[in-house]
Scaffold this motif. Structure first.
Motif, PDB file in Angstrom:
ATOM      1  N   ILE A 219      -4.854  -4.734  -7.303  1.00 43.09           N
ATOM      2  CA  ILE A 219      -5.596  -4.109  -6.291  1.00 43.09           C
ATOM      3  C   ILE A 219      -5.519  -4.652  -4.920  1.00 43.09           C
ATOM      4  N   ALA A 220      -4.964  -3.977  -4.070  1.00 43.86           N
ATOM      5  CA  ALA A 220      -4.572  -4.238  -2.373  1.00 43.86           C
ATOM      6  C   ALA A 220      -5.613  -3.729  -1.806  1.00 43.86           C
ATOM      7  N   MET A 221      -5.779  -4.501  -0.757  1.00 39.98           N
ATOM      8  CA  MET A 221      -6.843  -3.822   0.360  1.00 39.98           C
ATOM      9  C   MET A 221      -6.135  -3.950   1.734  1.00 39.98           C
ATOM     10  N   ILE A 222      -6.492  -2.761   2.536  1.00 40.59           N
ATOM     11  CA  ILE A 222      -6.138  -2.633   3.957  1.00 40.59           C
ATOM     12  C   ILE A 222      -7.411  -2.687   4.721  1.00 40.59           C
ATOM     13  N   PHE A 223      -7.636  -3.810   5.634  1.00 38.39           N
ATOM     14  CA  PHE A 223      -8.650  -3.949   6.311  1.00 38.39           C
ATOM     15  C   PHE A 223      -8.577  -3.329   7.855  1.00 38.39           C
ATOM     16  N   GLN A 224      -9.628  -3.348   8.435  1.00 38.49           N
ATOM     17  CA  GLN A 224      -9.737  -2.371   9.791  1.00 38.49           C
ATOM     18  C   GLN A 224      -9.020  -2.818  10.772  1.00 38.49           C
ATOM     19  N   ASP A 225      -8.915  -4.056  10.818  1.00 44.20           N
ATOM     20  CA  ASP A 225      -8.117  -4.591  12.206  1.00 44.20           C
ATOM     21  C   ASP A 225      -7.151  -5.584  11.706  1.00 44.20           C
ATOM     22  N   PRO A 226      -5.794  -5.024  11.839  1.00 46.79           N
ATOM     23  CA  PRO A 226      -4.494  -5.779  11.465  1.00 46.79           C
ATOM     24  C   PRO A 226      -4.584  -7.203  12.015  1.00 46.79           C
ATOM     25  N   MET A 227      -4.972  -7.456  13.309  1.00 46.00           N
ATOM     26  CA  MET A 227      -4.740  -8.901  13.820  1.00 46.00           C
ATOM     27  C   MET A 227      -5.807  -9.722  13.320  1.00 46.00           C
TER      28      MET A 227
ATOM     29  N   THR B 100       5.504 -15.607  11.310  1.00 42.39           N
ATOM     30  CA  THR B 100       6.427 -14.505  11.305  1.00 42.39           C
ATOM     31  C   THR B 100       5.821 -13.457  10.022  1.00 42.39           C
ATOM     32  N   ILE B 101       6.233 -12.129  10.495  1.00 44.73           N
ATOM     33  CA  ILE B 101       5.729 -11.136   9.614  1.00 44.73           C
ATOM     34  C   ILE B 101       6.528 -11.282   8.235  1.00 44.73           C
ATOM     35  N   GLY B 102       7.712 -11.964   8.359  1.00 43.84           N
ATOM     36  CA  GLY B 102       8.701 -12.031   7.049  1.00 43.84           C
ATOM     37  C   GLY B 102       7.944 -13.400   6.472  1.00 43.84           C
ATOM     38  N   THR B 103       7.562 -14.304   6.808  1.00 48.87           N
ATOM     39  CA  THR B 103       7.180 -15.563   6.339  1.00 48.87           C
ATOM     40  C   THR B 103       5.690 -14.975   5.636  1.00 48.87           C
ATOM     41  N   GLN B 104       4.971 -14.240   6.164  1.00 52.75           N
ATOM     42  CA  GLN B 104       3.593 -13.868   5.490  1.00 52.75           C
ATOM     43  C   GLN B 104       4.018 -13.072   4.435  1.00 52.75           C
ATOM     44  N   MET B 105       5.048 -12.163   4.594  1.00 52.96           N
ATOM     45  CA  MET B 105       5.149 -11.396   3.121  1.00 52.96           C
ATOM     46  C   MET B 105       5.818 -12.029   2.114  1.00 52.96           C
ATOM     47  N   VAL B 106       6.645 -13.005   2.409  1.00 53.21           N
ATOM     48  CA  VAL B 106       7.400 -13.822   1.401  1.00 53.21           C
ATOM     49  C   VAL B 106       6.451 -14.582   0.870  1.00 53.21           C
ATOM     50  N   GLU B 107       5.518 -15.252   1.528  1.00 50.76           N
ATOM     51  CA  GLU B 107       4.224 -16.109   0.885  1.00 50.76           C
ATOM     52  C   GLU B 107       3.391 -15.274  -0.158  1.00 50.76           C
TER      53      GLU B 107
ATOM     54  N   MET C  50       2.341  -0.532  14.648  1.00 52.18           N
ATOM     55  CA  MET C  50       3.476  -1.116  13.954  1.00 52.18           C
ATOM     56  C   MET C  50       2.677  -2.089  13.162  1.00 52.18           C
ATOM     57  N   ARG C  51       1.828  -2.940  13.705  1.00 55.67           N
ATOM     58  CA  ARG C  51       1.108  -3.714  12.942  1.00 55.67           C
ATOM     59  C   ARG C  51       0.321  -3.085  11.508  1.00 55.67           C
ATOM     60  N   GLN C  52      -0.102  -2.061  11.778  1.00 53.35           N
ATOM     61  CA  GLN C  52      -0.659  -1.485  10.560  1.00 53.35           C
ATOM     62  C   GLN C  52       0.174  -1.032   9.421  1.00 53.35           C
ATOM     63  N   ARG C  53       1.343  -0.635  10.085  1.00 51.55           N
ATOM     64  CA  ARG C  53       2.271  -0.332   9.121  1.00 51.55           C
ATOM     65  C   ARG C  53       2.872  -1.558   8.276  1.00 51.55           C
ATOM     66  N   VAL C  54       2.800  -2.700   9.167  1.00 52.71           N
ATOM     67  CA  VAL C  54       3.004  -4.030   8.362  1.00 52.71           C
ATOM     68  C   VAL C  54       1.971  -3.983   7.296  1.00 52.71           C
ATOM     69  N   ILE C  55       0.575  -3.974   7.482  1.00 51.66           N
ATOM     70  CA  ILE C  55      -0.357  -4.261   6.692  1.00 51.66           C
ATOM     71  C   ILE C  55      -0.135  -3.299   5.504  1.00 51.66           C
ATOM     72  N   ILE C  56       0.103  -2.027   5.797  1.00 51.63           N
ATOM     73  CA  ILE C  56       0.359  -1.273   4.368  1.00 51.63           C
ATOM     74  C   ILE C  56       1.647  -1.545   3.669  1.00 51.63           C
ATOM     75  N   ALA C  57       2.612  -2.112   4.550  1.00 52.95           N
ATOM     76  CA  ALA C  57       3.906  -2.581   3.614  1.00 52.95           C
ATOM     77  C   ALA C  57       3.349  -3.841   2.654  1.00 52.95           C
ATOM     78  N   ILE C  58       2.628  -4.762   3.476  1.00 52.77           N
ATOM     79  CA  ILE C  58       2.030  -5.942   2.474  1.00 52.77           C
ATOM     80  C   ILE C  58       1.222  -5.406   1.355  1.00 52.77           C
ATOM     81  N   ALA C  59       0.186  -4.496   1.644  1.00 49.34           N
ATOM     82  CA  ALA C  59      -0.384  -3.643   0.403  1.00 49.34           C
ATOM     83  C   ALA C  59       0.422  -3.333  -0.490  1.00 49.34           C
ATOM     84  N   LEU C  60       1.642  -2.874  -0.253  1.00 51.01           N
ATOM     85  CA  LEU C  60       2.498  -2.282  -1.410  1.00 51.01           C
ATOM     86  C   LEU C  60       3.534  -3.293  -1.896  1.00 51.01           C
TER      87      LEU C  60
END
Length: 332
Positions: A91-99, A107-114, A158-168
């Motif tokens: 179960i993934a969650m997308i929050f209101q504020d991507p920041m 970096t985006i990559g580091t956060q996704m890899v973690e 773009m940040r919100q797209r990153v959040i969606i990518a992390i959720a997926l």
């Protein structure tokens, strides 16, 4: 069996002078691949309901009663260790504020890899390849470049797209989106919602969308829940509720849409405001703002009645249904 089945969920906040009840025995279900909308004004309890599912309510909040069944397992009864296997994974969650979600110093990559390594035994190279694939799915331009950028280097969209990518990232069965386009301008909002809808349909992911925007709900969801003061007051197929709202509160929300008014006329607004948790009126909580309120509405909370495929908690609707049934019996 539903993928997610919430039964009589009761959430409270412990404060001086006694507990404040934020959710009052709410019940709903979500099937695999289904898109469900939660709507209502600020303070209705939408976000509390979403956070409760993953037990993310901060103290002094706590789940006082009810069940949150995910594939038959009660999430409300799980330990933090057991929940960690489900949060962000199934179960993934997308929050209101991507920041507020993204770490500004990584970096985006580091956060996704973690995120991937937290749930899977996987090499950094393979994790980075999956992260790149997910960024491509959310249609971010130059995704390989974005992996090495920091959140502040990306636009809001773009940040919100990153959040969606992390959720997926971990192929979840459910995505909970808590007003995912609040901080974005109108054109970007439309792009993000279209993207989220497309991805859910492609991956057969269930979506729970929390919003106050009835226009978005009508375009994206199949079923909707209308919340008021911690209660679900109307629920059913989105199209039926939008086209023929039963509860006076739902009618007020729809009448307040700009497109419902005459050109040049004042926009409609529901009189009054949502009550605070410490001052919830007895009976139906909407009664001080309702044009149809009676003494019965002020003393007891109505049970649900069925109107077509919609469940409504309203004495006025119950009376209308009884009158209609009486007329039908007389015609026979």
């Amino acid at each position: 069996m539903a993928l997610l089945d919430v039964k009589d969920l009761d959430v409270r906040f412990a404060v001086r002078g006694g507990d404040l009840q934020a959710l009052r025995k709410i019940s709903f279900s979500l099937d695999k691949g289904e898109r469900l909308g939660l709507v209502g004004e600020s303070g209705a309890g939408k976000s509390v309901a979403a956070f409760s599912i993953l037990n993310l309510i901060a103290k002094p909040g706590y789940i006082a009663g009810g069940q949150i069944l995910f594939e038959g397992q009660d999430l409300a009864a799980m330990s933090d260790k057991q929940l960690r296997k489900i949060r962000g994974n199934r179960i993934a969650m997308i929050f209101q504020d991507p920041m507020m979600t993204l770490n500004p110093v990584l970096t985006i990559g580091t956060q996704m890899v973690e995120a991937l390594k937290a749930h899977r035994r996987i090499s950094t190279r393979d994790a980075r390849a999956i992260a790149l694939k997910k960024l491509q799915m959310v249609q971010i331009p130059s995704p390989d470049k974005r992996l090495d950028q920091y959140p502040h280097e990306l636009s809001g969209g773009m940040r919100q797209r990153v959040i969606i990518a992390i959720a997926l990232l971990l192929d979840p069965e459910i995505i909970i989106a808590d007003e995912p386009t609040t901080a974005l301008d109108v054109t970007i909002q439309a792009e993000i919602m279209a993207l989220l809808l497309e991805l859910c349909e492609q991956e057969n992911v269930a979506l729970m969308l929390i919003t106050h925007d009835l226009g978005v709900v009508s375009q994206v969801t199949q079923r909707m829940l209308v919340m008021y003061s911690g209660r679900i007051i109307e629920q059913g197929p989105t199209r039926e509720i939008i086209n023929d709202p039963q509860h006076p509160y739902t009618q007020g929300l729809i009448n307040a849409l700009p497109q419902m008014g005459e050109p040049g006329a004042r926009l409609y607004q529901i009189p009054g405001s949502m009550p605070s948790l410490s001052r919830v009126p007895s009976g139906c909580p909407f009664n001080p703002r309702c044009p149809f309120a009676t003494d019965q509405c002020r003393t007891s909370m109505p049970n649900y009645v069925h109107s077509g495929n919609v469940d409504v908690a309203c004495y006025e609707v119950a009376k209308l249904i009884e009158q209609e049934q009486s007329l039908q019996e007389e015609d026979r």
